[in-house]
Design a protein around this motif. Structure first.
Motif, PDB file in Angstrom:
ATOM      1  N   PHE A 171      -6.978  -1.210  -8.910  1.00  0.00           N
ATOM      2  CA  PHE A 171      -6.723  -0.941  -7.494  1.00  0.00           C
ATOM      3  C   PHE A 171      -5.792   0.259  -7.417  1.00  0.00           C
ATOM      4  N   ASP A 172      -5.856   0.981  -6.310  1.00  0.00           N
ATOM      5  CA  ASP A 172      -4.996   2.156  -6.139  1.00  0.00           C
ATOM      6  C   ASP A 172      -3.556   1.766  -5.843  1.00  0.00           C
ATOM      7  N   VAL A 173      -3.394   0.678  -5.110  1.00  0.00           N
ATOM      8  CA  VAL A 173      -2.056   0.304  -4.650  1.00  0.00           C
ATOM      9  C   VAL A 173      -1.939  -1.208  -4.536  1.00  0.00           C
ATOM     10  N   GLY A 174      -0.755  -1.707  -4.828  1.00  0.00           N
ATOM     11  CA  GLY A 174      -0.446  -3.112  -4.602  1.00  0.00           C
ATOM     12  C   GLY A 174       0.454  -3.233  -3.383  1.00  0.00           C
ATOM     13  N   LEU A 175       0.019  -3.964  -2.378  1.00  0.00           N
ATOM     14  CA  LEU A 175       0.798  -4.189  -1.156  1.00  0.00           C
ATOM     15  C   LEU A 175       1.472  -5.556  -1.273  1.00  0.00           C
ATOM     16  N   ILE A 176       2.796  -5.578  -1.206  1.00  0.00           N
ATOM     17  CA  ILE A 176       3.558  -6.808  -1.415  1.00  0.00           C
ATOM     18  C   ILE A 176       4.230  -7.243  -0.118  1.00  0.00           C
ATOM     19  N   ASN A 177       3.821  -8.394   0.378  1.00  0.00           N
ATOM     20  CA  ASN A 177       4.466  -9.024   1.533  1.00  0.00           C
ATOM     21  C   ASN A 177       5.563  -9.938   0.981  1.00  0.00           C
ATOM     22  N   MET A 178       6.817  -9.531   1.186  1.00  0.00           N
ATOM     23  CA  MET A 178       7.926 -10.261   0.591  1.00  0.00           C
ATOM     24  C   MET A 178       8.173 -11.620   1.225  1.00  0.00           C
ATOM     25  N   LYS A 179       7.697 -11.810   2.467  1.00  0.00           N
ATOM     26  CA  LYS A 179       7.935 -13.097   3.127  1.00  0.00           C
ATOM     27  C   LYS A 179       6.768 -13.442   4.043  1.00  0.00           C
ATOM     28  N   PRO A 180       5.639 -13.902   3.459  1.00  0.00           N
ATOM     29  CA  PRO A 180       4.527 -14.337   4.294  1.00  0.00           C
ATOM     30  C   PRO A 180       4.990 -15.425   5.262  1.00  0.00           C
ATOM     31  N   GLY A 181       4.534 -15.321   6.499  1.00  0.00           N
ATOM     32  CA  GLY A 181       4.974 -16.247   7.544  1.00  0.00           C
ATOM     33  C   GLY A 181       5.992 -15.619   8.471  1.00  0.00           C
ATOM     34  N   ASP A 182       6.677 -14.581   8.004  1.00  0.00           N
ATOM     35  CA  ASP A 182       7.578 -13.828   8.867  1.00  0.00           C
ATOM     36  C   ASP A 182       6.725 -12.929   9.756  1.00  0.00           C
ATOM     37  N   ALA A 183       6.919 -13.035  11.061  1.00  0.00           N
ATOM     38  CA  ALA A 183       6.050 -12.325  12.008  1.00  0.00           C
ATOM     39  C   ALA A 183       6.049 -10.824  11.777  1.00  0.00           C
ATOM     40  N   ASP A 184       7.240 -10.237  11.575  1.00  0.00           N
ATOM     41  CA  ASP A 184       7.322  -8.791  11.395  1.00  0.00           C
ATOM     42  C   ASP A 184       6.663  -8.353  10.082  1.00  0.00           C
ATOM     43  N   CYS A 185       6.932  -9.108   9.011  1.00  0.00           N
ATOM     44  CA  CYS A 185       6.325  -8.801   7.710  1.00  0.00           C
ATOM     45  C   CYS A 185       4.800  -8.886   7.781  1.00  0.00           C
ATOM     46  N   ASP A 186       4.312  -9.981   8.347  1.00  0.00           N
ATOM     47  CA  ASP A 186       2.862 -10.179   8.422  1.00  0.00           C
ATOM     48  C   ASP A 186       2.203  -9.070   9.235  1.00  0.00           C
ATOM     49  N   ALA A 187       2.802  -8.737  10.387  1.00  0.00           N
ATOM     50  CA  ALA A 187       2.207  -7.719  11.253  1.00  0.00           C
ATOM     51  C   ALA A 187       2.188  -6.354  10.558  1.00  0.00           C
ATOM     52  N   ALA A 188       3.287  -5.995   9.914  1.00  0.00           N
ATOM     53  CA  ALA A 188       3.363  -4.705   9.235  1.00  0.00           C
ATOM     54  C   ALA A 188       2.355  -4.626   8.090  1.00  0.00           C
ATOM     55  N   CYS A 189       2.280  -5.699   7.304  1.00  0.00           N
ATOM     56  CA  CYS A 189       1.370  -5.698   6.161  1.00  0.00           C
ATOM     57  C   CYS A 189      -0.089  -5.671   6.591  1.00  0.00           C
ATOM     58  N   GLU A 190      -0.420  -6.430   7.639  1.00  0.00           N
ATOM     59  CA  GLU A 190      -1.799  -6.427   8.115  1.00  0.00           C
ATOM     60  C   GLU A 190      -2.198  -5.037   8.610  1.00  0.00           C
ATOM     61  N   THR A 191      -1.287  -4.367   9.291  1.00  0.00           N
ATOM     62  CA  THR A 191      -1.578  -3.013   9.778  1.00  0.00           C
ATOM     63  C   THR A 191      -1.781  -2.052   8.613  1.00  0.00           C
ATOM     64  N   ILE A 192      -0.863  -2.092   7.641  1.00  0.00           N
ATOM     65  CA  ILE A 192      -0.975  -1.206   6.473  1.00  0.00           C
ATOM     66  C   ILE A 192      -2.254  -1.499   5.698  1.00  0.00           C
ATOM     67  N   TYR A 193      -2.539  -2.769   5.502  1.00  0.00           N
ATOM     68  CA  TYR A 193      -3.724  -3.182   4.751  1.00  0.00           C
ATOM     69  C   TYR A 193      -4.993  -2.652   5.412  1.00  0.00           C
ATOM     70  N   GLY A 194      -5.090  -2.837   6.708  1.00  0.00           N
ATOM     71  CA  GLY A 194      -6.267  -2.377   7.437  1.00  0.00           C
ATOM     72  C   GLY A 194      -6.410  -0.861   7.404  1.00  0.00           C
ATOM     73  N   GLU A 195      -5.301  -0.148   7.581  1.00  0.00           N
ATOM     74  CA  GLU A 195      -5.360   1.315   7.609  1.00  0.00           C
ATOM     75  C   GLU A 195      -5.692   1.893   6.230  1.00  0.00           C
ATOM     76  N   LEU A 196      -5.143   1.288   5.193  1.00  0.00           N
ATOM     77  CA  LEU A 196      -5.450   1.769   3.850  1.00  0.00           C
ATOM     78  C   LEU A 196      -6.922   1.548   3.508  1.00  0.00           C
ATOM     79  N   GLU A 197      -7.456   0.399   3.870  1.00  0.00           N
ATOM     80  CA  GLU A 197      -8.870   0.146   3.598  1.00  0.00           C
ATOM     81  C   GLU A 197      -9.764   1.100   4.361  1.00  0.00           C
ATOM     82  N   LYS A 198      -9.406   1.401   5.612  1.00  0.00           N
ATOM     83  CA  LYS A 198     -10.181   2.365   6.395  1.00  0.00           C
ATOM     84  C   LYS A 198     -10.135   3.759   5.772  1.00  0.00           C
ATOM     85  N   ALA A 199      -9.030   4.064   5.100  1.00  0.00           N
ATOM     86  CA  ALA A 199      -8.869   5.372   4.456  1.00  0.00           C
ATOM     87  C   ALA A 199      -9.545   5.422   3.087  1.00  0.00           C
TER      88      ALA A 199
END
Length: 440
Positions: free
Chosen positions: A347-375
């Motif tokens: 894989f090109d990159v490993g995305l690490i969510n340090m605290k799954p279940g935390d609203a801010d962490c989850d939202a940020a990671c989901e956004t990054i994950y989606g944008e990276l896949e689109k790219a």
């Protein structure tokens, strides 16, 4: 790919049976699993790397003018009797019989079969030059398989076979593969040094092993320091220009280079101390001209310009993709695990969510994950609820080039941390800049 949905059987402890770094790390990183002595399954992470390596090999073989086909693993004993190798090959060949008591074998190599394919279809010199290659599983019943996929019984092999009218044309075919190999290993993140190899009864000097320097290498090698500075041909290399190919090969074979079997002590001692490199090496490829050895034995002839039938001149060119993965790890690792060159990383990159279940962490990671896949970035997203230390250890072990780390405080502040696996350098950047940073 979300880690919670992926199959990645990480081992925390070093396997006792693993003698060398690559075997140990491939087992620990969940890349392979031993099924029998010298026989391995490639698990999802290992399969991704294997595919990346094969893609590079294919691209460079195609660029050089070679044409891909696929030959079977099971071969007829009759072909090998024609060439005279069936009885001579020895116990490494796995000989079998089918239900009709026909003698077969699990192919250790494909000279006989490709010669049979050639002779059944090619009649004229006008159809030459020709280079046929495939990437196929081979089996050699090693008496002592060891070092994981470095010396296994079943292994993946890219073998190419050239057919030419005469020696001069065959030499140009050899040069094409020589240059293609330089490019292939460089693209895999390796510095491979071509070293003259024994040509056996055929004689001449058209046989080279491509060796990478690694402290855990199987053989001792001796070479000139000039190899460290030689430039590898770019994508614009002209494989139809015999003269320029010959010049590249001349440049890469002028400095001294030899394995311990071919070492010339007098020539070595004549070099200044500052120019000598004695090290350990791992063979990652071998190219070989064998003239009319098989074409004469198996009547593979073409009609020449003079109207007479002449046996074709042949060469063979091998790279073991499964073995190459182990060699890359031997050359590129640290105490924490594998350090993949970007070109072959699973894989090109490993995305690490340090605290799954935390609203801010989850939202940020989901956004990054989606944008990276689109790219078009290949992402392994660690969305599992595990300890931070375990997350970091896993990512370091599997060796992805970049890690993007998102924690609660950073997410709240609109920031993420990016870690370069090879250098260990970390930087904090805005969440909105992650995609640009990863794709730069």
């Amino acid at each position: 790919m979300r880690l919670s949905r992926y199959f990645l059987p990480i081992l925390k402890e070093n396997p006792k049976e693993a003698e060398i770094v690559s075997h140990r790390l491939m087992l620990r990183a969940g890349m392979i699993r031993q099924q029998a002595a010298g026989i391995y399954s490639f698990l999802p992470l290992g399969k991704r790397v294997l595919d990346k390596v094969c893609d590079i090999i294919r691209e460079e073989q195609d660029r050089s003018g070679a044409v891909e086909l696929l030959m079977p693993t099971i071969q007829s004993a009759d072909l090998w009797r024609e060439s005279g190798r069936y009885d001579a090959y020895g116990k490494e060949m796995l000989r079998i019989e089918d239900r009709h008591e026909r003698e077969l074998l699990f192919g250790p190599t494909n000279e006989e079969m490709v010669t049979d394919i050639f002779r059944s279809s090619v009649r004229s010199y006008k159809d030459l030059p020709l280079n046929l290659y495939h990437i196929q599983w081979k089996f050699r019943d090693e008496v002592r398989p060891r070092f994981g996929v470095m010396r296994s019984r079943e292994f993946l092999m890219k073998d190419a076979y050239s057919f030419d009218l005469d020696f001069d044309a065959a030499q140009t075919a050899y040069h094409r593969m020589f240059v293609a190999y330089l490019r292939t290993f460089t693209r895999c993140g390796l510095k491979a040094i071509p070293m003259r190899a024994d040509t056996g009864p055929i004689g001449g000097n058209l046989s080279h092993e491509f060796i990478i320097l690694a402290s855990t290498g199987e053989s001792e090698v001796f070479c000139h320091r000039d190899f460290l500075d030689l430039g590898v041909p770019g994508e614009d290399v002209d494989f139809s220009d015999a003269g320029s190919l010959a010049e590249i090969v001349r440049e890469w074979t002028m400095p001294y280079a030899a394995t311990d079997e071919m070492h010339d002590t007098a020539a070595w001692d004549a070099l200044p101390d500052a120019e000598r490199m004695a090290a350990r090496g791992i063979e990652v490829g071998h190219i070989f001209y064998f003239g009319t050895k098989y074409s004469e034995a198996m009547n593979a002839v073409v009609t020449g310009p003079d109207g007479k039938d002449t046996p074709v001149h042949m060469g063979s060119y091998g790279i073991g993709p499964s073995r190459l993965i182990a060699a890359i790890i031997e050359a590129s690792h640290d105490e924490a695990g594998i350090v993949w060159p970007k070109s072959v990383a699973p894989f090109d990159v490993g995305l690490i969510n340090m605290k799954p279940g935390d609203a801010d962490c989850d939202a940020a990671c989901e956004t990054i994950y989606g944008e990276l896949e689109k790219a078009g970035v290949e992402v392994l997203y660690d969305d599992q609820d595990t300890r931070a230390g375990a997350k970091f250890a896993t990512m370091d072990l599997i060796g992805l080039p970049l890690q993007v780390i998102v924690g609660p405080r950073g997410a709240k502040a609109g920031e993420a941390e990016v870690k370069d696996r090879a250098t260990g350098e970390r930087e904090t950047i805005p969440l909105a800049s992650v995609v640009a940073r990863v794709t730069a």
